[in-house]
Design a protein around this motif. Structure first.
Motif, PDB file in Angstrom:
ATOM      1  N   VAL A 273       0.844  -1.193   0.000  1.00 55.26           N
ATOM      2  CA  VAL A 273       0.000   0.000   0.000  1.00 55.26           C
ATOM      3  C   VAL A 273       0.874   1.236   0.000  1.00 55.26           C
ATOM      4  CG1 VAL A 273      -1.726   1.320   1.302  1.00 55.26           C
ATOM      5  CG2 VAL A 273      -1.890  -1.184   1.202  1.00 55.26           C
ATOM      6  N   ILE A 274       0.517   2.205  -0.834  1.00 56.80           N
ATOM      7  CA  ILE A 274       1.182   3.509  -0.831  1.00 56.80           C
ATOM      8  C   ILE A 274       0.100   4.589  -0.846  1.00 56.80           C
ATOM      9  CG2 ILE A 274       3.240   2.682  -2.044  1.00 56.80           C
ATOM     10  CD1 ILE A 274       2.074   4.117  -4.582  1.00 56.80           C
ATOM     11  N   GLY A 275       0.514   5.828  -0.620  1.00 54.48           N
ATOM     12  CA  GLY A 275      -0.386   6.956  -0.756  1.00 54.48           C
ATOM     13  C   GLY A 275      -0.202   7.625  -2.100  1.00 54.48           C
ATOM     14  N   VAL A 276      -1.314   7.948  -2.758  1.00 56.22           N
ATOM     15  CA  VAL A 276      -1.251   8.670  -4.031  1.00 56.22           C
ATOM     16  C   VAL A 276      -1.943  10.021  -3.842  1.00 56.22           C
ATOM     17  CG1 VAL A 276      -1.144   6.588  -5.435  1.00 56.22           C
ATOM     18  CG2 VAL A 276      -3.373   7.564  -4.877  1.00 56.22           C
ATOM     19  N   PRO A 277      -1.479  11.062  -4.531  1.00 56.43           N
ATOM     20  CA  PRO A 277      -2.065  12.391  -4.329  1.00 56.43           C
ATOM     21  C   PRO A 277      -3.551  12.420  -4.703  1.00 56.43           C
ATOM     22  CG  PRO A 277       0.022  12.529  -5.523  1.00 56.43           C
ATOM     23  CD  PRO A 277      -0.348  11.085  -5.479  1.00 56.43           C
ATOM     24  N   ALA A 278      -4.344  13.091  -3.875  1.00 52.70           N
ATOM     25  CA  ALA A 278      -5.769  13.261  -4.186  1.00 52.70           C
ATOM     26  C   ALA A 278      -5.900  14.150  -5.414  1.00 52.70           C
ATOM     27  CB  ALA A 278      -6.497  13.866  -3.003  1.00 52.70           C
ATOM     28  N   PRO A 279      -6.805  13.823  -6.350  1.00 54.41           N
ATOM     29  CA  PRO A 279      -6.915  14.592  -7.604  1.00 54.41           C
ATOM     30  C   PRO A 279      -7.481  15.988  -7.429  1.00 54.41           C
ATOM     31  CG  PRO A 279      -8.641  12.921  -7.480  1.00 54.41           C
ATOM     32  CD  PRO A 279      -7.728  12.675  -6.317  1.00 54.41           C
ATOM     33  N   ASP A 280      -8.031  16.303  -6.241  1.00 58.15           N
ATOM     34  CA  ASP A 280      -8.642  17.625  -6.048  1.00 58.15           C
ATOM     35  C   ASP A 280      -7.641  18.675  -5.596  1.00 58.15           C
ATOM     36  OD1 ASP A 280      -8.115  16.773  -3.493  1.00 58.15           O
ATOM     37  OD2 ASP A 280     -10.178  16.993  -2.747  1.00 58.15           O
ATOM     38  N   GLY A 281      -6.350  18.291  -5.513  1.00 57.10           N
ATOM     39  CA  GLY A 281      -5.326  19.245  -5.116  1.00 57.10           C
ATOM     40  C   GLY A 281      -5.357  19.613  -3.651  1.00 57.10           C
TER      41      GLY A 281
ATOM     42  N   LYS B 152      -8.800   5.002   6.651  1.00 56.33           N
ATOM     43  CA  LYS B 152      -7.898   3.956   6.157  1.00 56.33           C
ATOM     44  C   LYS B 152      -8.427   3.262   4.900  1.00 56.33           C
ATOM     45  CE  LYS B 152      -6.280   3.087  10.869  1.00 56.33           C
ATOM     46  NZ  LYS B 152      -6.160   2.110  11.977  1.00 56.33           N
ATOM     47  N   GLN B 153      -9.500   3.770   4.331  1.00 57.17           N
ATOM     48  CA  GLN B 153     -10.112   3.127   3.173  1.00 57.17           C
ATOM     49  C   GLN B 153      -9.260   3.298   1.909  1.00 57.17           C
ATOM     50  OE1 GLN B 153     -12.731   1.108   3.832  1.00 57.17           O
ATOM     51  NE2 GLN B 153     -12.135   1.799   5.877  1.00 57.17           N
ATOM     52  N   LEU B 154      -9.425   2.365   0.983  1.00 59.04           N
ATOM     53  CA  LEU B 154      -8.615   2.358  -0.237  1.00 59.04           C
ATOM     54  C   LEU B 154      -9.186   3.315  -1.273  1.00 59.04           C
ATOM     55  CD1 LEU B 154      -7.899  -1.476  -0.499  1.00 59.04           C
ATOM     56  CD2 LEU B 154      -6.408   0.319   0.428  1.00 59.04           C
ATOM     57  N   ARG B 155      -9.172   4.605  -0.938  1.00 60.70           N
ATOM     58  CA  ARG B 155      -9.706   5.611  -1.845  1.00 60.70           C
ATOM     59  C   ARG B 155      -8.839   5.779  -3.084  1.00 60.70           C
ATOM     60  NH1 ARG B 155     -11.108   7.177   3.344  1.00 60.70           N
ATOM     61  NH2 ARG B 155     -13.281   7.875   3.573  1.00 60.70           N
ATOM     62  N   GLY B 156      -7.627   5.307  -3.036  1.00 61.53           N
ATOM     63  CA  GLY B 156      -6.745   5.379  -4.208  1.00 61.53           C
ATOM     64  C   GLY B 156      -6.903   4.211  -5.148  1.00 61.53           C
ATOM     65  N   GLY B 157      -7.800   3.266  -4.804  1.00 66.33           N
ATOM     66  CA  GLY B 157      -8.078   2.161  -5.701  1.00 66.33           C
ATOM     67  C   GLY B 157      -7.260   0.916  -5.424  1.00 66.33           C
ATOM     68  N   VAL B 158      -7.464  -0.074  -6.261  1.00 68.48           N
ATOM     69  CA  VAL B 158      -6.789  -1.372  -6.168  1.00 68.48           C
ATOM     70  C   VAL B 158      -6.163  -1.689  -7.522  1.00 68.48           C
ATOM     71  CG1 VAL B 158      -7.082  -3.846  -5.785  1.00 68.48           C
ATOM     72  CG2 VAL B 158      -8.380  -2.202  -4.410  1.00 68.48           C
ATOM     73  N   ILE B 159      -4.885  -2.002  -7.527  1.00 69.29           N
ATOM     74  CA  ILE B 159      -4.159  -2.339  -8.744  1.00 69.29           C
ATOM     75  C   ILE B 159      -3.629  -3.765  -8.611  1.00 69.29           C
ATOM     76  CG2 ILE B 159      -2.256  -1.725 -10.294  1.00 69.29           C
ATOM     77  CD1 ILE B 159      -4.368   0.447 -10.108  1.00 69.29           C
ATOM     78  N   TYR B 160      -3.827  -4.568  -9.647  1.00 65.02           N
ATOM     79  CA  TYR B 160      -3.347  -5.950  -9.637  1.00 65.02           C
ATOM     80  C   TYR B 160      -1.959  -6.030 -10.274  1.00 65.02           C
ATOM     81  CZ  TYR B 160      -8.113  -7.378  -8.455  1.00 65.02           C
ATOM     82  OH  TYR B 160      -9.315  -7.551  -7.820  1.00 65.02           O
ATOM     83  N   LEU B 161      -1.052  -6.754  -9.604  1.00 65.92           N
ATOM     84  CA  LEU B 161       0.297  -6.974 -10.120  1.00 65.92           C
ATOM     85  C   LEU B 161       0.613  -8.466 -10.123  1.00 65.92           C
ATOM     86  CD1 LEU B 161       2.370  -4.241  -8.202  1.00 65.92           C
ATOM     87  CD2 LEU B 161       1.500  -4.104 -10.540  1.00 65.92           C
ATOM     88  N   ASP B 162       1.586  -8.853 -10.943  1.00 61.89           N
ATOM     89  CA  ASP B 162       2.054 -10.239 -10.923  1.00 61.89           C
ATOM     90  C   ASP B 162       2.907 -10.509  -9.690  1.00 61.89           C
ATOM     91  OD1 ASP B 162       0.779 -10.826 -13.318  1.00 61.89           O
ATOM     92  OD2 ASP B 162       2.526 -10.232 -14.523  1.00 61.89           O
TER      93      ASP B 162
ATOM     94  N   ARG C   8       5.533   3.994  -6.344  1.00 56.53           N
ATOM     95  CA  ARG C   8       5.230   5.412  -6.560  1.00 56.53           C
ATOM     96  C   ARG C   8       5.515   5.821  -8.004  1.00 56.53           C
ATOM     97  NH1 ARG C   8       8.039   5.911  -1.410  1.00 56.53           N
ATOM     98  NH2 ARG C   8       6.477   5.998   0.256  1.00 56.53           N
ATOM     99  N   ASP C   9       6.599   5.260  -8.566  1.00 61.93           N
ATOM    100  CA  ASP C   9       6.903   5.542  -9.971  1.00 61.93           C
ATOM    101  C   ASP C   9       5.792   5.018 -10.875  1.00 61.93           C
ATOM    102  OD1 ASP C   9       9.253   6.769  -9.279  1.00 61.93           O
ATOM    103  OD2 ASP C   9      10.522   5.021  -9.698  1.00 61.93           O
ATOM    104  N   MET C  10       5.262   3.829 -10.524  1.00 60.35           N
ATOM    105  CA  MET C  10       4.127   3.291 -11.290  1.00 60.35           C
ATOM    106  C   MET C  10       2.941   4.240 -11.203  1.00 60.35           C
ATOM    107  SD  MET C  10       3.929  -0.753 -10.322  1.00 60.35           S
ATOM    108  CE  MET C  10       5.409  -1.753 -10.167  1.00 60.35           C
ATOM    109  N   ALA C  11       2.681   4.727  -9.992  1.00 58.33           N
ATOM    110  CA  ALA C  11       1.524   5.597  -9.780  1.00 58.33           C
ATOM    111  C   ALA C  11       1.647   6.889 -10.585  1.00 58.33           C
ATOM    112  CB  ALA C  11       1.365   5.899  -8.296  1.00 58.33           C
ATOM    113  N   LYS C  12       2.865   7.414 -10.673  1.00 58.76           N
ATOM    114  CA  LYS C  12       3.061   8.659 -11.417  1.00 58.76           C
ATOM    115  C   LYS C  12       2.771   8.486 -12.896  1.00 58.76           C
ATOM    116  CE  LYS C  12       6.517  10.613  -8.265  1.00 58.76           C
ATOM    117  NZ  LYS C  12       7.941  10.968  -8.085  1.00 58.76           N
ATOM    118  N   LYS C  13       2.980   7.262 -13.380  1.00 62.06           N
ATOM    119  CA  LYS C  13       2.761   7.003 -14.808  1.00 62.06           C
ATOM    120  C   LYS C  13       1.289   6.775 -15.137  1.00 62.06           C
ATOM    121  CE  LYS C  13       7.387   5.065 -15.448  1.00 62.06           C
ATOM    122  NZ  LYS C  13       8.180   3.850 -15.730  1.00 62.06           N
ATOM    123  N   GLU C  14       0.493   6.582 -14.106  1.00 56.71           N
ATOM    124  CA  GLU C  14      -0.936   6.395 -14.346  1.00 56.71           C
ATOM    125  C   GLU C  14      -1.542   7.731 -14.823  1.00 56.71           C
ATOM    126  OE1 GLU C  14      -2.890   3.673 -14.011  1.00 56.71           O
ATOM    127  OE2 GLU C  14      -1.166   2.413 -13.489  1.00 56.71           O
TER     128      GLU C  14
END
Length: 564
Positions: A482-490, A524-534, A550-556
């Motif tokens: 789990v990581i934190g990703v920036p909220a899209p509302d700034g 603590k909810q997964l407001r940043g979503g769920v991503i599946y990885l191998d 985090r690098d993956m998240a930036k590319k999204e």
């Protein structure tokens, strides 16, 4: 007026001997070994082995080679760094001892390194001599060329399959053919032991460039004997209850020897505990299980990802029938996983906590105590711990804060980096700041997460480790991070995002989010979503490489499923 500190103390302290590493292993009665005790053996062929006497001889011969052929220690101790990149080899301990005996500084490098990463470590330590196991030869040569190190100072070794080879790339001279020996200097002065530079260990670099952690003779000796003193008291208690009680030390080397767990656990502890370490070149889960059964392994230290495999793999049956006690570290393990593994292995699993900067463990559980609350155990003997806020003020017991520590196992600092050293200690210079957030309850310590990893949502802190422990407790989720990703509302908020290893046809992202919602608080909810990885990206020591996530998240292009 300075407020008094609130220190958490161990149940007992011991006298740490003023002795160098090699004298402790080869000369001291504190090492429970005889000259014919097998210390190192190849798991694939246990007839390929080294006794204590063999290891002593190799240490002296290698010391002579390093000093007289390559000048290590010729200008005095604590100056010449020798980098070693290697997979699991039964010769590793002798190479480490030989470098130290010659007066050099042993610098362990990960066998997973690319040439550029190895070159960086060579440059950082100003090293002019490189040791490499045969499978790391090409990487070593490329790194040496980048650093202008002549190939005559790249020594390739092999000790598996009954080979005994240490040869330079240029002339192919096998230096193990030399019979000349050199004694190591016996050190008994406390300050000299404290200020020595026996080894350099490097952090995994998950949050920044790796730094060389200085590990002294005193650090290694203290980390070696303090858990042993605790263990030997446990043996006495068991023998008083049952005079026939007997424990035989046998462990399996399956973690990287460049990590503190491998260095201390495979190069030091077996020589004190009195039994063999069986070496695997690299971790392979089916072979790991096979060797645990074949060699009747009685104890080991490993990391949560491997315990997760043990808990969830149908391959695990009776391979741990002789396991007396197992230890987990490198990252917090949730109580659900700890309970599941304990039931699967049929023995107590205790958690320990520490860093390269503390030469490994700072906490340890007595073997006759079982704790399933998710703690990382009580504090180690001779250690003092505090829990402080951002201003270095002590917090009340039960409250979260940064764990800071005093102990003979704590490093003197970072190699050739005064700024980083100063920043890693409190303002008065007396306490090492671990960067871990934790708390204390009833003398038990709980690690919440790394200070830099905490997710901040609407002024509240979310610990990734708590969410990860909950996620991997689900029988359809094989692994998670789990990581934190920036909220899209700034707004500046960070939204928890889960990366999972799972079959999305068996469990959907919505189902995973509901699983978290039903058990954990709103923030603590997964407001940043769920991503599946191998697979979850991890370091060789088992730590999650959040920087890669985090690098993956930036590319999204967008935050999947994000909502406030």
């Amino acid at each position: 007026m300075v407020a008094p500190t609130k220190q958490y103390l161990p149940h007992k302290d011991y006298n740490v001997p003023n002795i160098d590493i090699l004298s402790l292993i080869f000369d001291s009665p504190l090492a429970w070994t005889n000259e014919d005790t097998i210390l190192h053996a190849e798991a694939a062929d246990p007839s390929n082995k080294l006794t204590k006497a063999d290891t002593r001889t190799l240490t002296k011969r290698l010391a002579h080679v390093f000093r007289n052929k390559f000048g290590i220690g010729s200008d005095g101790p604590n100056k010449d760094v020798v980098v070693c990149i290697s997979s699991g080899q039964i010769l590793l301990a002798s190479l480490f001892y030989g470098v130290v005996a010659a007066g050099g500084i042993y610098s362990a490098a990960s066998s997973a390194f690319q040439p550029g990463e190895l070159a960086r470590q060579l440059k950082q330590g100003k090293s002019g001599l490189l040791l490499a196991s045969v499978d790391c030869k090409d990487t070593a040569i490329q790194a040496a060329k980048e650093c202008n190190i002549p190939l005559s100072k790249v020594l390739v070794f092999d000790s598996m399959g009954h080979k005994r080879m240490l040869a330079d790339v240029e002339s192919n001279t096998n230096y193990l053919d030399s019979k000349a020996e050199m004694e190591w200097p016996r050190i008994t002065d406390h300050e000299e032991l404290k200020k020595s530079k026996a080894c350099l260990l490097y952090s995994s670099g998950t949050t920044g460039p790796p730094k060389g952690v200085i590990v002294s003779h005193l650090n290694i000796v203290a980390e070696g004997v303090l858990p042993q003193f605790m263990l030997r008291e446990y043996f006495k208690r068991e023998q008083q209850k049952d005079p026939s009680f007997k424990f035989e030390y046998r462990t399996l080397a399956h973690l990287p020897a460049a990590h503190i767990a491998g260095l201390q656990g495979y190069l030091i502890n077996p020589a004190l505990a009195g039994g063999p370490v069986y070496w695997m070149p690299k971790f392979d889960f089916p072979m790991f299980l096979k060797y645990c059964k074949e060699f009747k392994i009685t104890t080991f230290f490993t990391v949560p990802p491997i315990y997760l495999l043990i808990a969830k793999s149908p391959l695990v049956t009776d391979q741990f029938a002789h396991m007396h006690h197992a230890i987990s570290g490198a990252a917090p393990m949730g109580r659900e996983l700890q309970t599941a593994v304990q039931q699967k292995m049929g023995c107590y699993i205790s958690q320990t906590w520490g860093l390269s900067e503390t030469t490994g463990s700072v906490t340890a559980m007595p073997w006759d105590q079982n704790d399933l609350t998710g703690s990382v155990s009580p504090v180690l003997p001779n250690t003092r711990l505090r829990v402080v806020d951002d201003e270095e003020n002590d917090v009340e017991e039960g409250q979260e804060g940064e764990l800071i520590v005093q102990s003979p196992v704590v490093t003197q600092g970072y190699f050739d980096n005064e700024k980083a050293t100063k920043e890693s200690f409190t303002a008065d210079g007396l306490w090492f700041k671990t960067g871990d957030i934790g708390l204390v309850r009833d003398r038990m310590f709980y690690v919440v997460d790394r200070k830099k990893e905490l997710i901040k949502y609407k002024g509240l802190q979310v610990a990734p480790a708590e969410l990860e422990a909950h996620l991997i407790a689900h029988n359809k989720i094989l692994d998670a991070a789990v990581i934190g990703v920036p909220a899209p509302d700034g707004s500046g908020n960070e939204l928890p995002r889960a990366y999972v290893v799972a079959d999305k046809n068996a469990i959907s992202g919505d189902e995973i989010m509901k699983y978290v919602k039903d058990a954990l608080a709103s923030h603590k909810q997964l407001r940043g979503g769920v991503i599946y990885l191998d697979a979850i990206p991890k370091s060789p020591s088992g730590k999650i490489l959040r920087r890669e996530l985090r690098d993956m998240a930036k590319k999204e292009n967008r935050v999947q499923g994000a909502k406030l």
